[in-house]
Motif scaffolding. Structure first.
Motif, PDB file in Angstrom:
ATOM      1  N   THR A   1     -19.805  -3.221  -2.274  1.00  0.00           N
ATOM      2  CA  THR A   1     -19.375  -4.129  -3.114  1.00  0.00           C
ATOM      3  C   THR A   1     -20.278  -5.363  -3.136  1.00  0.00           C
ATOM      4  N   GLY A   2     -20.142  -5.951  -4.336  1.00  0.00           N
ATOM      5  CA  GLY A   2     -20.862  -7.102  -4.184  1.00  0.00           C
ATOM      6  C   GLY A   2     -20.240  -8.531  -3.934  1.00  0.00           C
ATOM      7  N   VAL A   3     -18.898  -8.485  -3.612  1.00  0.00           N
ATOM      8  CA  VAL A   3     -18.162  -9.475  -3.265  1.00  0.00           C
ATOM      9  C   VAL A   3     -18.755 -10.279  -2.095  1.00  0.00           C
ATOM     10  N   GLU A   4     -18.742 -11.663  -2.000  1.00  0.00           N
ATOM     11  CA  GLU A   4     -19.332 -12.463  -1.043  1.00  0.00           C
ATOM     12  C   GLU A   4     -18.499 -13.200   0.083  1.00  0.00           C
ATOM     13  N   THR A   5     -16.965 -13.099  -0.152  1.00  0.00           N
ATOM     14  CA  THR A   5     -16.214 -14.094   0.822  1.00  0.00           C
ATOM     15  C   THR A   5     -15.254 -12.971   1.507  1.00  0.00           C
ATOM     16  N   MET A   6     -14.610 -13.292   2.544  1.00  0.00           N
ATOM     17  CA  MET A   6     -13.671 -12.432   3.128  1.00  0.00           C
ATOM     18  C   MET A   6     -12.557 -12.276   2.440  1.00  0.00           C
ATOM     19  N   ALA A   7     -12.015 -13.084   1.807  1.00  0.00           N
ATOM     20  CA  ALA A   7     -10.860 -13.256   0.810  1.00  0.00           C
ATOM     21  C   ALA A   7     -10.975 -12.241  -0.353  1.00  0.00           C
ATOM     22  N   GLU A   8     -12.271 -12.257  -1.075  1.00  0.00           N
ATOM     23  CA  GLU A   8     -12.484 -11.278  -1.979  1.00  0.00           C
ATOM     24  C   GLU A   8     -12.666  -9.802  -1.262  1.00  0.00           C
ATOM     25  N   ALA A   9     -13.355  -9.773  -0.051  1.00  0.00           N
ATOM     26  CA  ALA A   9     -13.197  -8.447   0.505  1.00  0.00           C
ATOM     27  C   ALA A   9     -11.788  -7.883   0.890  1.00  0.00           C
ATOM     28  N   GLU A  10     -10.993  -8.860   1.396  1.00  0.00           N
ATOM     29  CA  GLU A  10      -9.494  -8.183   1.620  1.00  0.00           C
ATOM     30  C   GLU A  10      -8.854  -7.736   0.417  1.00  0.00           C
ATOM     31  N   THR A  11      -9.081  -8.508  -0.842  1.00  0.00           N
ATOM     32  CA  THR A  11      -8.567  -8.121  -2.323  1.00  0.00           C
ATOM     33  C   THR A  11      -9.182  -6.786  -2.418  1.00  0.00           C
ATOM     34  N   VAL A  12     -10.245  -6.492  -2.344  1.00  0.00           N
ATOM     35  CA  VAL A  12     -10.728  -5.268  -2.700  1.00  0.00           C
ATOM     36  C   VAL A  12     -10.333  -4.028  -1.692  1.00  0.00           C
ATOM     37  N   VAL A  13     -10.294  -4.355  -0.524  1.00  0.00           N
ATOM     38  CA  VAL A  13      -9.489  -3.481   0.525  1.00  0.00           C
ATOM     39  C   VAL A  13      -8.310  -2.956   0.007  1.00  0.00           C
ATOM     40  N   GLY A  14      -7.365  -3.990  -0.280  1.00  0.00           N
ATOM     41  CA  GLY A  14      -6.042  -3.866  -0.733  1.00  0.00           C
ATOM     42  C   GLY A  14      -5.804  -3.045  -2.216  1.00  0.00           C
ATOM     43  N   ARG A  15      -6.854  -3.372  -2.814  1.00  0.00           N
ATOM     44  CA  ARG A  15      -6.780  -2.450  -4.276  1.00  0.00           C
ATOM     45  C   ARG A  15      -7.208  -1.036  -3.933  1.00  0.00           C
ATOM     46  N   VAL A  16      -8.001  -0.914  -3.101  1.00  0.00           N
ATOM     47  CA  VAL A  16      -8.483   0.517  -2.686  1.00  0.00           C
ATOM     48  C   VAL A  16      -7.345   1.415  -1.708  1.00  0.00           C
ATOM     49  N   HIS A  17      -6.648   0.669  -1.245  1.00  0.00           N
ATOM     50  CA  HIS A  17      -5.545   1.229  -0.405  1.00  0.00           C
ATOM     51  C   HIS A  17      -4.303   1.495  -1.307  1.00  0.00           C
ATOM     52  N   ASP A  18      -4.284   0.704  -2.295  1.00  0.00           N
ATOM     53  CA  ASP A  18      -3.278   0.594  -3.396  1.00  0.00           C
ATOM     54  C   ASP A  18      -3.481   2.118  -4.215  1.00  0.00           C
ATOM     55  N   GLU A  19      -4.759   2.353  -4.662  1.00  0.00           N
ATOM     56  CA  GLU A  19      -5.160   3.458  -5.464  1.00  0.00           C
ATOM     57  C   GLU A  19      -5.008   4.705  -4.548  1.00  0.00           C
ATOM     58  N   LEU A  20      -5.398   4.806  -3.382  1.00  0.00           N
ATOM     59  CA  LEU A  20      -5.241   5.889  -2.479  1.00  0.00           C
ATOM     60  C   LEU A  20      -4.070   6.317  -2.179  1.00  0.00           C
ATOM     61  N   ASP A  21      -2.992   5.300  -2.138  1.00  0.00           N
ATOM     62  CA  ASP A  21      -1.651   5.586  -2.018  1.00  0.00           C
ATOM     63  C   ASP A  21      -1.055   6.140  -3.089  1.00  0.00           C
ATOM     64  N   ARG A  22      -1.543   5.879  -4.349  1.00  0.00           N
ATOM     65  CA  ARG A  22      -1.111   6.339  -5.694  1.00  0.00           C
ATOM     66  C   ARG A  22      -1.224   7.889  -5.495  1.00  0.00           C
ATOM     67  N   HIS A  23      -2.431   8.353  -5.020  1.00  0.00           N
ATOM     68  CA  HIS A  23      -2.804   9.670  -4.979  1.00  0.00           C
ATOM     69  C   HIS A  23      -2.197  10.557  -3.547  1.00  0.00           C
ATOM     70  N   GLY A  24      -1.296   9.759  -2.907  1.00  0.00           N
ATOM     71  CA  GLY A  24      -0.565  10.641  -1.990  1.00  0.00           C
ATOM     72  C   GLY A  24      -1.343  10.303  -0.688  1.00  0.00           C
ATOM     73  N   VAL A  25      -2.214   9.543  -0.329  1.00  0.00           N
ATOM     74  CA  VAL A  25      -2.689   9.009   1.144  1.00  0.00           C
ATOM     75  C   VAL A  25      -1.810   8.506   1.735  1.00  0.00           C
ATOM     76  N   ASP A  26      -1.339   8.817   3.174  1.00  0.00           N
ATOM     77  CA  ASP A  26      -0.626   8.123   3.797  1.00  0.00           C
ATOM     78  C   ASP A  26      -1.341   7.147   4.821  1.00  0.00           C
ATOM     79  N   HIS A  27      -2.429   7.529   5.324  1.00  0.00           N
ATOM     80  CA  HIS A  27      -3.146   6.564   6.276  1.00  0.00           C
ATOM     81  C   HIS A  27      -4.471   6.704   5.979  1.00  0.00           C
TER      82      HIS A  27
END
Length: 317
Positions: free
Chosen positions: A270-296
């Motif tokens: 990723t090209g983000v530069e702050t922890m807040a932006e990084a946490e946002t990206v992580v949240g979006r990735v988790h959301d996408e994986l959750d939609r595909h049936g990933v539990d953990h």
């Protein structure tokens, strides 16, 4: 920006960026009760069919009774696995509890079907070589009773989302129901044509159904044990790449602990530069994986690397 790791915890309650995720694997109680009920029903059916087959000379009915016995044992094992997994194995010592017992029990169930196939085929050959008279009326009546047992078990077991153990039991039940129908048809055919060889031939057909059930269960449990990816990796990578803040998906792995728990790890550049932006990206990735049936999921973020191969080799990807 340094590397950021985010891991979903095993308590199935996760929150990030205001998004809450709840994953319920708590159907085990209902599952174990269903399996216990089906076990009891099939034990009773086995006793009745075996007694009838021995009394009235039908090897097809005896074969169906043996099928029902092995199924009852399989359901008992599945019930025990579900019961133990839902009550024991919590805490840090067992990372995902004892849910691996589910595919293990299913694998043993599949193995139990194989000697039954050999037994049925052996009895079929012996009866083909030395046919005997069959009591038509009582045999049909007992076979109809066995069919009702199987149909009742299917009604008890069937649901919108069955576990691997329940699917294994379901396949067993379908085989049993087909066996009961085959017995009824074969006895009627013998009554009409007088050809007693129809009985062992029918038993051999039941053996083929049993073998198919065994292969189905063994394949399903084997895929979990050998960590076959249950998801479409290419599709998930494409969706993750479309997320704002994700420059590249360097590494993605997914596997199953049991049929109801899917685990994944992903390394994102990723090209983000702050922890807040990084946490946002992580949240979006988790959301996408959750939609595909990933539990953990475990998500690793890192900046883009000029020498990507060196980075990946260092991290053993």
């Amino acid at each position: 920006m340094g590397r950021t790791d985010s891991t979903r915890s095993h308590d199935d309650s996760h929150t990030h960026d205001g998004h809450g995720h709840g994953h319920d694997h708590g159907g085990d109680t209902t599952s174990s009760r269903k399996l216990a009920a089906v076990s009891l029903i099939n034990v009773v059916g086995f006793v009745v069919e075996l007694a009838g087959g021995l009394a009235f000379g039908s090897v097809a009915l005896i074969s169906d009774a043996v099928h029902m016995l092995f199924d009852a044992l399989a359901y008992v094992m599945a019930f025990a696995a579900a019961h133990v997994a839902e009550r024991y194995g919590d805490g840090d010592r067992w990372s995902y509890g004892l849910h691996r017992l589910e595919p293990f029990a299913a694998f043993l169930n599949g193995l139990l079907l194989l000697p039954m196939v050999g037994f049925i085929l052996w009895e079929s050959v012996q009866r083909f070589l030395d046919p005997i008279a069959i009591g038509t009326g009582p045999t049909i009546a007992i076979a109809i009773g066995g069919l009702l047992v199987n149909v009742g078990s299917v009604v008890v077991l069937h649901g919108d989302a069955m576990s691997l153990n329940e699917k294994g039991a379901f396949y067993h039940l379908l085989g049993d129901a087909g066996g009961s129908v085959a017995v009824i048809v074969s006895v009627l055919a013998i009554e009409v044509t007088g050809i007693r060889a129809v009985d062992p031939i029918t038993a051999a057909l039941i053996a083929a159904v049993v073998a198919w059930s065994a292969i189905t269960v063994l394949r399903g449990s084997g895929e979990i044990f050998f960590l076959k990816t249950p998801l479409e990796s290419g599709e998930i990578r494409a969706h993750l790449t479309d997320i704002e803040g994700v420059d590249r998906v360097d590494d993605f792995h997914a596997w199953q602990i049991c049929s109801q728990i899917t685990v994944a790890t992903v390394h994102i550049e990723t090209g983000v530069e702050t922890m807040a932006e990084a946490e946002t990206v992580v949240g979006r990735v988790h959301d996408e994986l959750d939609r595909h049936g990933v539990d953990h999921a475990t998500v690793e973020l890192s900046p883009r690397y000029a020498d990507r191969d060196v980075h990946l080799d260092t991290h053993c990807h």
